[in-house]
Design a protein around this motif. Structure first.
Motif, PDB file in Angstrom:
ATOM      1  N   ILE A  70      47.916  40.691  41.212  1.00 27.17           N
ATOM      2  CA  ILE A  70      47.154  39.450  41.031  1.00 27.17           C
ATOM      3  C   ILE A  70      45.680  39.791  40.820  1.00 27.17           C
ATOM      4  N   THR A  71      45.158  39.454  39.679  1.00 24.77           N
ATOM      5  CA  THR A  71      43.721  39.589  39.479  1.00 24.77           C
ATOM      6  C   THR A  71      43.259  38.608  38.417  1.00 24.77           C
ATOM      7  N   LYS A  72      42.362  37.732  38.829  1.00 30.51           N
ATOM      8  CA  LYS A  72      41.854  36.712  37.900  1.00 30.51           C
ATOM      9  C   LYS A  72      41.092  37.394  36.758  1.00 30.51           C
TER      10      LYS A  72
ATOM     11  N   SER B  54      40.381  42.975  35.929  1.00 27.34           N
ATOM     12  CA  SER B  54      39.639  44.230  35.813  1.00 27.34           C
ATOM     13  C   SER B  54      39.163  44.800  37.145  1.00 27.34           C
ATOM     14  N   THR B  55      39.483  44.155  38.248  1.00 22.08           N
ATOM     15  CA  THR B  55      38.977  44.625  39.539  1.00 22.08           C
ATOM     16  C   THR B  55      39.492  46.044  39.823  1.00 22.08           C
ATOM     17  N   SER B  56      38.546  46.938  40.105  1.00 22.13           N
ATOM     18  CA  SER B  56      38.902  48.370  40.219  1.00 22.13           C
ATOM     19  C   SER B  56      40.002  48.615  41.242  1.00 22.13           C
TER      20      SER B  56
ATOM     21  N   ALA C   7      36.874  32.471  55.978  1.00 22.26           N
ATOM     22  CA  ALA C   7      35.628  33.255  56.063  1.00 22.26           C
ATOM     23  C   ALA C   7      35.194  33.690  54.664  1.00 22.26           C
ATOM     24  N   GLN C   8      36.147  34.125  53.844  1.00 29.10           N
ATOM     25  CA  GLN C   8      35.776  34.519  52.481  1.00 29.10           C
ATOM     26  C   GLN C   8      35.294  33.324  51.671  1.00 29.10           C
ATOM     27  N   LEU C   9      36.045  32.222  51.803  1.00 24.89           N
ATOM     28  CA  LEU C   9      35.719  31.007  51.038  1.00 24.89           C
ATOM     29  C   LEU C   9      34.290  30.558  51.320  1.00 24.89           C
TER      30      LEU C   9
HETATM   31  O1  PA5 Z   1      36.796  34.634  45.070  1.00 21.59           O
HETATM   32  C1  PA5 Z   1      36.652  35.482  44.211  1.00 21.59           C
HETATM   33  O2  PA5 Z   1      36.483  35.197  43.021  1.00 21.59           O
HETATM   34  C2  PA5 Z   1      36.706  36.952  44.545  1.00 21.59           C
HETATM   35  O3  PA5 Z   1      36.785  37.178  45.906  1.00 21.59           O
HETATM   36  C3  PA5 Z   1      37.919  37.584  43.898  1.00 21.59           C
HETATM   37  O4  PA5 Z   1      39.086  36.964  44.368  1.00 21.59           O
HETATM   38  C4  PA5 Z   1      37.998  39.085  44.153  1.00 21.59           C
HETATM   39  O5  PA5 Z   1      36.769  39.691  43.841  1.00 21.59           O
HETATM   40  C5  PA5 Z   1      39.085  39.696  43.296  1.00 21.59           C
HETATM   41  O6  PA5 Z   1      38.848  39.399  41.961  1.00 21.59           O
HETATM   42  P1  PA5 Z   1      39.995  39.357  40.908  1.00 21.59           P
HETATM   43  O7  PA5 Z   1      40.939  38.262  41.237  1.00 21.59           O
HETATM   44  O8  PA5 Z   1      39.304  39.123  39.613  1.00 21.59           O
HETATM   45  O9  PA5 Z   1      40.667  40.695  40.949  1.00 21.59           O
END
Ligand code: PA5
Length: 405
Positions: free
Chosen positions: A82-84, A87-89, A226-228
């Motif tokens: 899953i990556t929006k 490209s996330t390393s 917490a992230q949100l």
């Molecule tokens: O909320 C966000 O946009 C970030 O925390 C992403 O979820 C995180 O950096 C991972 O990015 P991505 O989904 O592009 O791999």
């Protein structure tokens, strides 16, 4: 239906469902899985486990990847990358490891049986890979950033694999959307609580927001939140370009566990925080405390009560102590933890965060501070096009030798 079909495919084929993703692509699936499944889901014997074990790989610690490969049988595993951004390393590095292993074992044509992709319809590299190998693919809708994506395929696929009623999850979110669309702030919980947090932070110095669920099932909801809250509201500039350095620091706590760790600080420490308790009216289990030591009065008083009463009493007692000491707090109560109420809670926090961003006049949906770190990593690992950043890093001040022991 596509989510439910994919989930059916995974459930029929796999004993393990492994998510490769980080940040918003990981924390939501973890939170919902923990909320809606058995608390020791992965440890249940297979005949008692109703869905595959879930592993969410949201780090690139080599020990963790090695450990994962020790405990899964890839023949019976489906991965969901899953990556929006595509490209996330961290996520792409995990994908490189897993695809190499899968292709070596099952050939390129076998990849589709073991790998699902969730990404943007055109950004990044994952969509191209997904097309090339004909992977089952879910698209993250435009305008939905990682941390706001739990209620789209990012979270729904994992929830459905776990056996959750995703329609109920979405119905809960829809219901909360109605409530939080009310123009009257007193009838709009998302706007009301965003406003109170901002007033507490801006006018009363409450730079810390503690989220303390009194339920193990909601423990990782605090991580997701917490992230949100942090990534959305922690901003250097406002929408007009002025330097503002906004953002309340989110702190995760768990009742009652952290009563024996943090509550001393919350009752007697500085007045720099708002504590949000999350309670549950009806827990899904009932555990009675039996009579074992009736001859010891200091212990015997507990007998005949239940854990349900104990945790509720401790929550009330902590709320009382924190209020009495003059520390700001509020309580959100779920009648029960189920897909509907979890949908409500997720949506509530998302809309509260969006409202808070508007009230602060900042962009709650970007993360320029995270991008900076991502770019520095690309430079350190020699990614094409990052030479300038590499030179900048090489010329950065070294740590002072006198302080290195
Ligand atoms: O909320 C966000 O946009 C970030 O925390 C992403 O979820 C995180 O950096 C991972 O990015 P991505 O989904 O592009 O791999």
């Amino acid at each position: 239906p596509a989510v439910e079909e994919a989930a059916e495919f995974v459930r029929s084929k796999a004993d393990n469902f492994v998510i490769l993703g980080i940040g918003g692509s990981a924390l939501g699936p973890i939170a919902v899985h923990r909320a809606l499944n058995h608390l020791y889901h992965n440890d249940l014997p297979s005949e008692k486990r109703k869905s595959p074990r879930l592993f969410v790989e949201d780090n690139v610690d080599p020990e963790r990847m090695a450990a994962l490969l020790d405990v899964i049988d890839t023949d019976r595993t489906v991965f969901n990358v899953i990556t929006k951004s595509g490209s996330t390393s961290e996520t792409m590095a995990q994908l490189l490891i897993i695809t190499r292993m899968l292709i070596d074992r099952y050939g390129e044509e076998g990849l589709r049986d073991h790998l699902i992709a969730t990404t943007d319809k055109q950004k990044g590299n994952l969509i191209g890979i997904a097309k090339k190998y004909n992977l089952r693919t879910f698209i993250i809708p435009d305008g939905v950033g990682g941390r706001f994506s739990e209620l789209c395929p990012v979270g729904l696929v994992a929830a459905a694999v776990g056996g959750a009623d995703v329609r109920a999850l979405l119905a809960g979110a829809g219901y909360m959307d109605e409530l939080c669309s009310n123009a009257d702030v007193k009838r709009n919980p998302g706007l009301m609580l965003a406003l109170l947090e901002i007033i507490a932070a801006e006018k009363h110095g409450a730079n810390i927001g503690v989220l303390m669920p009194y339920a193990d099932s909601l423990k990782f909801m605090a991580d997701w939140y917490a992230q949100l809250w942090a990534e959305s509201l922690g901003k250097r500039t406002d929408n007009g370009g002025s330097v503002v350095h906004t953002g309340q620091t989110p702190v995760k706590a768990l009742g009652v566990t952290d009563q024996h760790s943090q509550v001393q600080l919350y009752t007697e420490g500085p007045f720099d925080k708002v504590i949000t308790f999350i309670g549950v009216d009806k827990y899904r289990s009932e555990v009675t405390i039996p009579h074992s030591f009736d001859d010891i009065a200091d212990v015997a008083f507990l007998s005949g009560h239940s854990f349900n009463e104990l945790i509720k009493s401790e929550q009330m007692a902590t709320e009382y102590a924190v209020t009495r000491s003059g520390h700001m707090n509020k309580t959100i109560t779920l009648p029960v933890v189920n897909p509907f109420t979890i949908g409500e809670l997720l949506y509530f926090f998302e809309i509260q965060t969006a409202y808070a961003g508007e009230l602060l006049n900042i962009n709650a949906f970007d993360q320029p501070g995270v991008e900076e770190g991502k770019n520095a990593t690309y430079a350190l690992l020699g990614k094409h096009g990052y030479d300038e950043k590499r030179r900048e890093l090489d010329s950065a001040k070294p740590k002072k030798a006198g302080y290195i022991f």
